[in-house]
Write a protein that holds these residues in place. Structure first.
Motif, short mmCIF file in Angstrom:
data_model
loop_
_atom_site.label_atom_id
_atom_site.label_comp_id
_atom_site.label_asym_id
_atom_site.label_seq_id
_atom_site.Cartn_x
_atom_site.Cartn_y
_atom_site.Cartn_z
N MET A 1 -10.69 -7.69 -10.72
CA MET A 1 -10.68 -8.02 -9.33
C MET A 1 -10.75 -6.74 -8.51
O MET A 1 -10.10 -5.75 -8.81
CB MET A 1 -9.41 -8.79 -8.96
N LEU A 2 -11.56 -6.76 -7.47
CA LEU A 2 -11.74 -5.61 -6.59
C LEU A 2 -10.76 -5.71 -5.43
O LEU A 2 -10.75 -6.70 -4.70
CB LEU A 2 -13.19 -5.57 -6.07
N ASN A 3 -9.93 -4.70 -5.27
CA ASN A 3 -9.01 -4.64 -4.15
C ASN A 3 -9.46 -3.54 -3.22
O ASN A 3 -9.69 -2.41 -3.66
CB ASN A 3 -7.59 -4.34 -4.63
N ILE A 4 -9.58 -3.86 -1.94
CA ILE A 4 -9.99 -2.87 -0.95
C ILE A 4 -8.89 -2.75 0.09
O ILE A 4 -8.40 -3.74 0.63
CB ILE A 4 -11.31 -3.29 -0.27
N LEU A 5 -8.49 -1.52 0.35
CA LEU A 5 -7.48 -1.22 1.34
C LEU A 5 -8.13 -0.42 2.46
O LEU A 5 -8.73 0.62 2.20
CB LEU A 5 -6.34 -0.41 0.71
N PHE A 6 -8.05 -0.92 3.68
CA PHE A 6 -8.53 -0.18 4.83
C PHE A 6 -7.32 0.39 5.52
O PHE A 6 -6.38 -0.33 5.86
CB PHE A 6 -9.31 -1.10 5.79
N LEU A 7 -7.31 1.70 5.71
CA LEU A 7 -6.16 2.37 6.31
C LEU A 7 -6.60 3.02 7.61
O LEU A 7 -7.51 3.84 7.62
CB LEU A 7 -5.61 3.43 5.36
N LYS A 8 -5.95 2.62 8.68
CA LYS A 8 -6.20 3.24 9.98
C LYS A 8 -4.98 4.10 10.29
O LYS A 8 -3.89 3.57 10.51
CB LYS A 8 -6.40 2.17 11.06
N GLN A 9 -5.20 5.42 10.25
CA GLN A 9 -4.08 6.34 10.39
C GLN A 9 -4.58 7.67 10.93
O GLN A 9 -5.75 8.02 10.75
CB GLN A 9 -3.40 6.54 9.03
N ASP A 10 -3.70 8.42 11.53
CA ASP A 10 -4.00 9.77 11.99
C ASP A 10 -4.33 10.63 10.78
O ASP A 10 -3.52 10.76 9.86
CB ASP A 10 -2.77 10.31 12.73
N VAL A 11 -5.54 11.20 10.75
CA VAL A 11 -5.97 11.99 9.59
C VAL A 11 -5.18 13.28 9.42
O VAL A 11 -5.25 13.89 8.36
CB VAL A 11 -7.49 12.30 9.62
N THR A 12 -4.44 13.67 10.43
CA THR A 12 -3.64 14.89 10.29
C THR A 12 -2.32 14.61 9.59
O THR A 12 -1.57 15.53 9.30
CB THR A 12 -3.38 15.55 11.66
N GLN A 13 -2.04 13.34 9.31
CA GLN A 13 -0.82 12.94 8.61
C GLN A 13 -1.14 12.64 7.15
O GLN A 13 -2.22 12.16 6.84
CB GLN A 13 -0.19 11.70 9.27
N SER A 14 -0.18 12.88 6.28
CA SER A 14 -0.38 12.64 4.85
C SER A 14 -0.56 11.15 4.57
O SER A 14 0.09 10.31 5.18
CB SER A 14 0.81 13.16 4.05
N VAL A 15 -1.45 10.84 3.63
CA VAL A 15 -1.65 9.46 3.19
C VAL A 15 -1.27 9.32 1.71
O VAL A 15 -1.50 8.28 1.11
CB VAL A 15 -3.10 8.97 3.42
N GLY A 16 -0.69 10.36 1.15
CA GLY A 16 -0.35 10.39 -0.26
C GLY A 16 0.49 9.22 -0.72
O GLY A 16 0.22 8.61 -1.75
N ASN A 17 1.53 8.88 0.04
CA ASN A 17 2.41 7.77 -0.35
C ASN A 17 1.66 6.46 -0.42
O ASN A 17 1.86 5.68 -1.34
CB ASN A 17 3.59 7.64 0.61
N VAL A 18 0.79 6.21 0.54
CA VAL A 18 0.01 4.97 0.57
C VAL A 18 -0.93 4.91 -0.63
O VAL A 18 -1.09 3.85 -1.25
CB VAL A 18 -0.79 4.85 1.89
#
Length: 133
Positions: A1-18
């Motif tokens: 199954m293909l799971n797609i996550l769209f994340l709208k966030q400030d690119v200057t902030q870390s997204v590592g946890n997500v």
């Protein structure tokens, strides 16, 4: 199954946890400011620093594949460049003062650096033309 996550966030902030929480295997980075901002430092922060932050978060989170959208503007429009097609082997020579293209070159250079540092990560750069509409 293909799971797609769209994340709208400030690119200057870390997204590592997500990325870790969602077990992201492939990251597609499309964020970039197209407008010529009057504040050059803000433009660089959003485009170059933001891209570096996203890529560093991805590599640090174990993402296996990264796709970064660049632009054919990295080649520049210069006198003497003929009508023949440009290949990806052409040198990057953005028009001086065209912040968007200059930032894209800097981001591509960082991508190359990361690709050399982390050969186990499949990093692809797409150089599309500008699309309107």
């Amino acid at each position: 199954m293909l799971n797609i996550l769209f994340l709208k966030q400030d690119v200057t902030q870390s997204v590592g946890n997500v990325l870790v929480e969602n077990k992201v295997q492939t990251l597609v980075h499309l964020a970039f400011s197209l407008r010529q901002l009057r504040n050059r430092a803000m433009s660089t922060l959003l485009n170059v620093t933001g891209t570096r932050n996203i890529l560093d978060s991805a590599v640090g989170s174990g993402v296996e594949r990264i796709v970064v959208l660049s632009s054919s503007t990295v080649y520049g429009a210069h006198p003497g460049r003929g009508p023949e097609p440009i290949t990806e082997d052409e040198s990057m020579a953005p028009v001086k003062g065209f912040n968007y293209a200059e930032d894209k070159v800097e981001c591509e250079q960082y991508c190359s650096f990361l690709a050399n540092q982390y050969p186990n990560v499949n990093l692809s750069i797409l150089r599309s033309c500008i699309v309107l509409g």
